[in-house]
Design a protein around this motif. Structure first.
Motif, PDB file in Angstrom:
ATOM      1  N   PRO A 287       0.811  -1.229   0.000  1.00  0.00           N
ATOM      2  CA  PRO A 287       0.000   0.000   0.000  1.00  0.00           C
ATOM      3  C   PRO A 287       0.838   1.269   0.000  1.00  0.00           C
ATOM      4  N   ASN A 288       1.933   1.281   0.775  1.00  0.00           N
ATOM      5  CA  ASN A 288       2.766   2.484   0.833  1.00  0.00           C
ATOM      6  C   ASN A 288       3.482   2.728  -0.493  1.00  0.00           C
ATOM      7  N   GLU A 289       3.965   1.657  -1.124  1.00  0.00           N
ATOM      8  CA  GLU A 289       4.602   1.800  -2.438  1.00  0.00           C
ATOM      9  C   GLU A 289       3.598   2.325  -3.461  1.00  0.00           C
ATOM     10  N   PHE A 290       2.381   1.842  -3.377  1.00  0.00           N
ATOM     11  CA  PHE A 290       1.340   2.278  -4.305  1.00  0.00           C
ATOM     12  C   PHE A 290       1.036   3.764  -4.113  1.00  0.00           C
ATOM     13  N   ARG A 291       1.002   4.229  -2.870  1.00  0.00           N
ATOM     14  CA  ARG A 291       0.746   5.647  -2.609  1.00  0.00           C
ATOM     15  C   ARG A 291       1.874   6.520  -3.153  1.00  0.00           C
ATOM     16  N   CYS A 292       3.112   6.063  -3.003  1.00  0.00           N
ATOM     17  CA  CYS A 292       4.254   6.801  -3.558  1.00  0.00           C
ATOM     18  C   CYS A 292       4.162   6.858  -5.084  1.00  0.00           C
ATOM     19  N   ASN A 333      15.865 -10.577  -7.020  1.00  0.00           N
ATOM     20  CA  ASN A 333      16.208 -10.545  -5.596  1.00  0.00           C
ATOM     21  C   ASN A 333      16.917  -9.247  -5.218  1.00  0.00           C
ATOM     22  N   ILE A 334      16.399  -8.122  -5.752  1.00  0.00           N
ATOM     23  CA  ILE A 334      16.899  -6.802  -5.366  1.00  0.00           C
ATOM     24  C   ILE A 334      15.884  -6.227  -4.391  1.00  0.00           C
ATOM     25  N   SER A 335      16.117  -6.463  -3.122  1.00  0.00           N
ATOM     26  CA  SER A 335      15.145  -6.100  -2.098  1.00  0.00           C
ATOM     27  C   SER A 335      15.355  -4.655  -1.661  1.00  0.00           C
ATOM     28  N   ILE A 336      14.590  -3.746  -2.246  1.00  0.00           N
ATOM     29  CA  ILE A 336      14.652  -2.336  -1.856  1.00  0.00           C
ATOM     30  C   ILE A 336      13.231  -1.819  -1.673  1.00  0.00           C
ATOM     31  N   LEU A 337      13.110  -0.779  -0.863  1.00  0.00           N
ATOM     32  CA  LEU A 337      11.816  -0.145  -0.650  1.00  0.00           C
ATOM     33  C   LEU A 337      11.548   0.817  -1.802  1.00  0.00           C
ATOM     34  N   PHE A 338      10.450   0.608  -2.507  1.00  0.00           N
ATOM     35  CA  PHE A 338      10.080   1.516  -3.597  1.00  0.00           C
ATOM     36  C   PHE A 338       9.376   2.738  -2.987  1.00  0.00           C
ATOM     37  N   ASP A 339      10.193   3.689  -2.535  1.00  0.00           N
ATOM     38  CA  ASP A 339       9.645   4.889  -1.921  1.00  0.00           C
ATOM     39  C   ASP A 339       9.535   6.006  -2.956  1.00  0.00           C
ATOM     40  N   GLU A 340       9.238   7.211  -2.507  1.00  0.00           N
ATOM     41  CA  GLU A 340       9.038   8.331  -3.431  1.00  0.00           C
ATOM     42  C   GLU A 340      10.302   8.636  -4.235  1.00  0.00           C
ATOM     43  N   LYS A 341      11.461   8.456  -3.630  1.00  0.00           N
ATOM     44  CA  LYS A 341      12.719   8.707  -4.350  1.00  0.00           C
ATOM     45  C   LYS A 341      12.892   7.733  -5.513  1.00  0.00           C
ATOM     46  N   VAL A 342      12.548   6.472  -5.288  1.00  0.00           N
ATOM     47  CA  VAL A 342      12.669   5.465  -6.341  1.00  0.00           C
ATOM     48  C   VAL A 342      11.750   5.798  -7.509  1.00  0.00           C
ATOM     49  N   PHE A 343      10.499   6.159  -7.208  1.00  0.00           N
ATOM     50  CA  PHE A 343       9.559   6.481  -8.283  1.00  0.00           C
ATOM     51  C   PHE A 343       9.945   7.769  -9.008  1.00  0.00           C
ATOM     52  N   LYS A 344      10.625   8.676  -8.313  1.00  0.00           N
ATOM     53  CA  LYS A 344      11.139   9.882  -8.968  1.00  0.00           C
ATOM     54  C   LYS A 344      12.263   9.505  -9.937  1.00  0.00           C
ATOM     55  N   ARG A 345      13.131   8.585  -9.534  1.00  0.00           N
ATOM     56  CA  ARG A 345      14.212   8.133 -10.423  1.00  0.00           C
ATOM     57  C   ARG A 345      13.629   7.444 -11.658  1.00  0.00           C
ATOM     58  N   ILE A 346      12.594   6.634 -11.442  1.00  0.00           N
ATOM     59  CA  ILE A 346      11.942   5.966 -12.573  1.00  0.00           C
ATOM     60  C   ILE A 346      11.339   7.004 -13.523  1.00  0.00           C
ATOM     61  N   HIS A 347      10.808   8.080 -12.943  1.00  0.00           N
ATOM     62  CA  HIS A 347      10.226   9.165 -13.750  1.00  0.00           C
ATOM     63  C   HIS A 347      11.271   9.728 -14.718  1.00  0.00           C
ATOM     64  N   TYR A 348      12.446  10.068 -14.214  1.00  0.00           N
ATOM     65  CA  TYR A 348      13.498  10.609 -15.074  1.00  0.00           C
ATOM     66  C   TYR A 348      14.005   9.556 -16.055  1.00  0.00           C
TER      67      TYR A 348
END
Length: 478
Positions: A287-292, A333-348
C-alpha cells in the motif's frame, strides 16, 4: 465473439509467438556454440550465418507478440471475422509491416507516420527480417521496455547491478531524460568511426555471406536484442497466466481502484492496465509503495510542458515501467523499498527510454557509459552486501517465527468452519501470513491451497464418520 473469449484467444496467439521466439533463440545459441568448435572455415561461416538468422527470427517472433495482442485484437475488422478467416488475416498482416501501419494503426497514433525503412525513399525495400519495421510498430509502452532491456544488458548477461543503480542512485538521469554524465569522447569517436558498420549489421539482411567481423557484430547485436525481448515478452505474455483474479492490493488498501480519490486521468490509467500488469501491481506493490507511485503520477499530471494527450501516453508508459521494474527487482532478488525517491528516479529514467532507439548508432548500452564503467565494482559490491544482509535477516526471522506461525495455522484450522471456505478465507490467511512473516504472495497462496486441502480432507473424514455412524445405527434398528 464474447470479449473474454477474444481476449483469451489473442493472448494465446501472442504466447505462441513468444514460445516460437524462445525456440529460435535456443537454436541460435546452439549454432553459435557449434561454430566455436574446430570446424573448417566454411562450416563455421555457415553456422554463424544460421545463428544470425535464427536470432533474427527470435526477434521477429517477439516483436509480433504485442502487435497481435495490442493492435490486431482491437481491430474490429479482424475480431469480427470467423475464426478460420481471422487466422488468415492475422498471418497476412503479420507478414507485412506496412499493411499493419496503413490498415491497423489508428490515424491519431504516432506510429502511423513513422518511417518503417531507413532511407529517404519511401519505396525502399524493407530488408532482412523487417526488424526495424517491427520495432517501429511497437506501442510506446513496449518500445520503452524493449529499450530498457537492451540498454541494461551486456551480451547475454542480465546486469542486476545496473538495475540496482537505476533504482537507488541519484543524478544518473536528468529531468530532460538524458544520461547525467556526458558520453566519453573516446566512445563518441568510436561511434562516429563505426557508424556505417552499425547501420550494416543492425539493418541489413541477415541471410547473406558475412565477413567474420561483420557476422560477429550482427550476432552480438541480435543476441542482445533477442535476449532483452525475451525478458519483456515472457513478463507480459507468460504461459502460466490464466485469468487470475487476485486483488491483494485493493484488499490491503480497503478500496477498489475505481473508487480511489485520485484524478480521473490517473484512475483511468490504472483501470486500463492490461490484465497481467494489473496482476503484478495487485500482488507485488505494498500500500505504501502504491501511494508513492500515485504521488509521482500526480507530478506527471502537473507537468506544464506536456499537453493532455502527451500526459496520457506518458502516464501509460510510466505506470507500466514502474510495474515492470518492481517485478524485475523481485525476480532478481533486489530487495529495496520503492519509496518516493525510487519512483522519482523511474520518472526521469522513463524519459530517457522514450527518447531512445536501439536501432540508432548512438544507442549504447549502459555498461559502456561513463557512470556505469566508473561505478561497476562498487555497485556490485553494494548489491551483494545487501543481498547477504537480507539473507541473514530472513533466516533469523524464519527461525524466530516458525513456532508462532505453526501455532497460528493450527488455531485457524481448528476454528475454521465449512461456512468459511469462501473468498474471505484467502484474505484471512494472507493477512495472517503477512503478520507472521513477510513473504511473497505466491508462497502464501501455495500454503493456503495446502490448508484448504487439509480442511477438505478433514471434512471428508467427518462425512465418512457420519455415514458409518448412520450405517451402524441402521443395523441396530434392523
Amino acid at each position: 465473439m464474447d470479449s473474454d473469449d477474444l481476449e483469451k484467444e489473442f493472448r494465446i496467439k501472442a504466447e505462441k509467438e513468444v514460445l516460437d521466439g524462445i525456440e529460435s533463440r535456443i537454436t541460435a545459441i546452439r549454432l553459435q556454440a557449434d561454430a566455436s568448435n574446430n570446424y573448417d572455415n566454411k562450416t563455421v561461416s555457415t553456422k554463424k550465418n544460421k545463428a544470425i538468422s535464427e536470432s533474427a527470427f527470435a526477434c521477429e517472433h517477439f516483436f509480433k507478440a504485442p502487435i497481435i495482442y495490442n493492435d490486431l485484437k482491437n481491430n474490429k475488422g479482424i475480431s469480427s471475422l470467423a475464426p478460420k478467416e481471422r487466422n488468415k488475416q492475422i498471418e497476412k498482416f503479420l507478414s507485412n509491416p506496412k499493411k499493419i501501419q496503413s490498415s491497423i494503426i489508428m490515424s491519431n497514433d504516432a506510429r502511423k507516420t513513422k518511417k518503417l525503412v531507413l532511407g529517404e525513399n519511401d519505396n525502399q525495400k524493407i530488408t532482412g527480417h523487417d526488424l526495424f519495421a517491427y520495432y517501429q510498430l511497437q506501442n510506446p509502452i513496449m518500445s520503452s521496455l524493449i529499450n530498457h532491456e537492451y540498454l541494461t544488458k551486456d551480451g547475454e548477461n542480465n546486469n542486476d547491478w545496473v538495475l540496482y543503480a537505476i533504482l537507488t542512485k541519484d543524478n544518473i538521469f536528468t529531468e530532460i531524460g538524458t544520461i547525467g554524465k556526458e558520453m566519453s569522447k573516446k566512445l563518441l569517436n568510436s561511434l562516429n568511426e563505426n557508424k556505417n558498420a552499425y547501420q550494416e549489421y543492425r539493418y541489413s539482411s541477415t541471410l547473406e555471406d558475412n565477413s567474420p567481423e561483420t557476422a560477429t557484430k550482427k550476432y552480438n547485436f541480435l543476441s542482445q536484442l533477442s535476449s532483452g525481448l525475451e525478458n519483456v515478452m515472457t513478463t507480459y505474455y507468460p504461459s502460466w497466466y490464466s485469468d487470475q483474479n487476485d486483488f491483494k492490493l485493493e484488499y490491503d488498501l480497503g478500496i477498489k481502484f475505481n473508487e480511489l480519490h485520485v484524478a480521473r486521468s490517473i484512475k483511468n490509467t490504472l483501470l486500463n492496465l492490461d490484465c497481467i500488469s494489473n496482476y503484478y501491481i495487485q500482488n507485488e506493490f505494498t500500500p505504501n509503495e502504491f501511494r508513492c507511485f500515485l504521488n509521482e503520477m500526480n507530478v506527471i499530471n502537473s507537468d506544464s510542458n506536456l499537453n493532455n494527450e502527451a500526459k496520457m501516453i506518458y502516464r501509460k508508459v510510466y505506470s507500466n515501467l514502474s510495474i515492470y521494474l518492481k517485478h524485475s527487482a523481485i525476480i532478481k532478488n533486489i530487495s529495496i523499498l520503492f519509496d518516493e525517491k525510487v519512483f522519482k528516479r523511474i520518472h526521469y529514467y522513463c524519459k530517457t527510454l522514450m527518447n531512445s532507439n536501439v536501432f540508432d548508432e548512438k544507442c549504447t548500452q549502459f555498461t559502456k557509459q561513463t557512470f556505469f564503467i566508473e561505478n561497476k565494482a562498487e555497485l556490485e559490491k553494494e548489491l551483494n552486501s545487501k543481498r547477504l544482509q537480507e539473507k541473514i535477516v530472513k533466516n533469523k526471522n524464519t527461525e524466530s517465527t516458525e513456532e508462532n506461525k505453526t501455532l497460528i495455522y493450527k488455531q485457524l484450522l481448528n476454528n475454521l468452519s465449512t461456512d468459511e471456505l469462501k473468498e474471505e478465507s484467502i484474505k484471512k490467511l494472507v493477512s495472517i501470513k503477512k503478520l507472521t512473516q513477510e513473504q511473497e504472495i505466491e508462497q502464501a497462496k501455495k500454503e493456503y491451497r495446502l490448508i484448504i486441502k487439509e480442511i477438505a480432507q478433514r471434512r471428508i473424514k467427518e462425512i465418512d464418520d457420519e455415514n458409518n455412524t448412520e450405517k451402524k445405527e441402521t443395523k441396530k434398528i434392523k
